[in-house]
Write an enzyme that holds these catalytic residues in place. Structure first.
Site, short mmCIF file in Angstrom:
data_model
loop_
_atom_site.label_atom_id
_atom_site.label_comp_id
_atom_site.label_asym_id
_atom_site.label_seq_id
_atom_site.Cartn_x
_atom_site.Cartn_y
_atom_site.Cartn_z
CB ALA A 164 -0.87 -0.09 1.08
CD GLU A 179 -3.54 -6.88 3.22
OE1 GLU A 179 -4.06 -7.56 4.07
OE2 GLU A 179 -3.22 -5.43 3.57
CD GLU A 201 1.75 -5.11 5.61
OE1 GLU A 201 2.43 -6.21 5.60
OE2 GLU A 201 0.74 -5.33 4.74
N GLY A 204 0.05 -4.61 0.82
CA GLY A 204 -1.30 -4.45 0.48
C GLY A 204 -1.12 -5.29 -1.25
C1 HXC Z 1 5.18 4.26 -1.60
C2 HXC Z 1 7.18 3.16 -2.25
C3 HXC Z 1 6.60 1.75 -1.67
C4 HXC Z 1 5.23 1.92 -1.10
C5 HXC Z 1 8.35 1.45 -2.80
N1 HXC Z 1 8.01 2.88 -2.93
N2 HXC Z 1 7.49 0.99 -2.14
N3 HXC Z 1 6.20 4.31 -2.14
N4 HXC Z 1 4.75 3.05 -0.91
N5 HXC Z 1 4.85 0.79 -0.34
C6 HXC Z 1 9.02 3.94 -3.65
C7 HXC Z 1 9.87 4.24 -3.17
O1 HXC Z 1 10.02 5.15 -2.05
C8 HXC Z 1 10.97 4.80 -4.22
O2 HXC Z 1 10.50 6.02 -4.35
C9 HXC Z 1 10.48 4.03 -5.20
O3 HXC Z 1 9.40 3.26 -5.07
C10 HXC Z 1 11.51 2.83 -5.59
O4 HXC Z 1 11.74 2.00 -4.37
P1 HXC Z 1 13.20 1.80 -3.91
O5 HXC Z 1 12.94 1.51 -2.39
O6 HXC Z 1 14.00 2.75 -4.12
O7 HXC Z 1 13.48 0.71 -4.39
P2 HXC Z 1 14.30 -0.50 -4.14
O8 HXC Z 1 15.83 -0.24 -3.34
O9 HXC Z 1 14.53 -1.42 -5.16
O10 HXC Z 1 13.54 -1.64 -2.91
C11 HXC Z 1 12.39 -2.09 -3.37
C12 HXC Z 1 11.75 -2.57 -2.01
C13 HXC Z 1 11.46 -1.13 -1.03
C14 HXC Z 1 12.44 -3.44 -0.89
C15 HXC Z 1 10.28 -2.96 -2.35
O11 HXC Z 1 10.71 -0.22 -2.03
C16 HXC Z 1 10.63 -1.22 0.11
O12 HXC Z 1 10.75 -1.97 0.96
N6 HXC Z 1 9.19 -0.86 0.11
C17 HXC Z 1 8.07 -0.83 0.99
C18 HXC Z 1 7.87 -2.23 1.16
C19 HXC Z 1 6.56 -2.16 2.36
O13 HXC Z 1 6.93 -1.90 3.38
N7 HXC Z 1 5.24 -2.57 2.08
C20 HXC Z 1 4.32 -2.44 2.90
C21 HXC Z 1 3.66 -1.32 2.72
S1 HXC Z 1 2.41 -1.28 4.32
P3 HXC Z 1 11.80 7.50 -4.63
O14 HXC Z 1 10.80 8.57 -4.97
O15 HXC Z 1 12.48 7.45 -3.45
O16 HXC Z 1 12.35 7.18 -5.86
C22 HXC Z 1 1.21 -2.01 3.50
C23 HXC Z 1 -0.22 -2.09 4.49
C24 HXC Z 1 -1.47 -2.79 3.70
O17 HXC Z 1 1.09 -2.49 2.31
C25 HXC Z 1 -2.49 -2.28 4.50
C26 HXC Z 1 -3.73 -2.68 3.74
C27 HXC Z 1 -4.14 -2.03 2.38
#
Ligand code: HXC
Length: 257
Positions: free
Chosen positions: A65, A111, A131, A108
């Protein structure tokens, strides 16, 4: 017609939804969820579409998400936003939904994958719920759906540590139906989708509904549901056609009636 955060099209009898926010690894914001749900519902009503495929781009499915959208939100805003009613609508789509997973399906994104009925993934995909590392937990059904699929102990270990699992491990756990080389994933997924789109349409939808009851209900209640659906199929022309074709040793011609 194309929307802001997804691309959609129809190939044969298969409706495709492609997540399309490549700059943020297809992070799913609430508007994207709304677009996915509305498109899935319109495919569900469309007579010429039999199967729905949800995919990311070549690189990734969805990294979760949209954290930017959630970071500053408080609990009351979350309650009032009531965003999960959109996710609930996805769970009652009657036609089969297949996920084609490349790269990351996290949070998400995972999910959304678990809302689908079958999951195909590229061999280099990774799936998981990170998460816990953000101080939250899955909110769109992830804890429930994952536990039903893999059992309590495996689900807890996976959710508590928030690790990404390689697709091969998720396959072994029964979360993924089939693995493909990345370059053929979409092609192979579409082959399966096209095959499924040729099956007797009412059988396919009532089987989905009945199987979902097996997950949600006790076996006894689920069996009552199955029985009703079984009887109902005998009210269709396709049942007469399917059985006549068998006796006449020819291929059935199903009309979805
Ligand atoms: C917003 C995101 C994002 C996210 C990545 N980006 N995931 N932005 N929300 N979930 C953005 C980064 O900020 C970055 O933007 C760009 O995408 C590229 O990501 P990087 O991190 O630079 O890429 P990389 O180094 O290859 O790493 C990939 C990754 C990492 C390991 C997937 O991006 C990551 O850990 N993302 C978050 C994963 C996460 O925690 N997901 C769960 C979210 S909570 P910029 O502008 O810096 O280029 C959730 C709750 C669900 O999902 C609730 C119900 C719907």
């Amino acid at each position: 017609q194309n929307k802001e955060f997804i691309k959609t099209w129809v190939e044969g009898k298969v409706g495709v939804i492609q997540l399309d926010r490549p700059k943020v690894l297809n992070a799913i914001n609430t508007s994207m969820v709304r677009e996915i749900v509305e498109t899935a519902e319109s495919f569900d009503r469309e007579d010429d579409v039999m199967v729905i495929v949800i995919r990311g781009d070549e690189r990734t499915f969805a990294a979760g998400a949209d954290i930017d959208e959630m970071a500053e939100v408080d609990a009351v805003t979350m309650e009032l936003r009531n965003q999960f009613t959109d996710w609930d609508r996805l769970a009652i789509v009657k036609k089969p939904m297949i996920a084609a997973v490349t790269g990351y399906a996290f949070g998400g994104g995972f999910e959304l994958v678990l809302c689908c009925d079958m999951v195909f993934a590229s061999e280099n995909a990774q799936v998981g719920f990170p998460e816990v590392k953000l101080g939250v937990m899955p909110g769109a059904g992830g804890t429930q759906r994952l536990t039903k699929l893999v059992g309590k102990t495996k689900a807890l270990e996976w959710l508590w540590f928030g690790d990404a699992k390689p697709a091969s491990e998720a396959y072994d756990l029964g979360v993924i139906n089939r693995l493909f080389a990345p370059e053929v994933l979409f092609e192979e997924t579409m082959k399966v989708a096209h095959r499924l789109s040729e099956q007797a349409p009412i059988s396919v939808r009532l089987i989905k509904e009945s199987v979902n009851k097996a997950v949600d209900y006790s076996v006894y209640e689920g069996m009552q549901y199955e029985r009703k659906n079984f009887y109902m199929l005998f009210a269709t022309e396709d049942q007469k056609e399917g059985m006549a074709a068998f006796k006449e040793k020819r291929k059935p011609h199903f009309k979805g009636k």
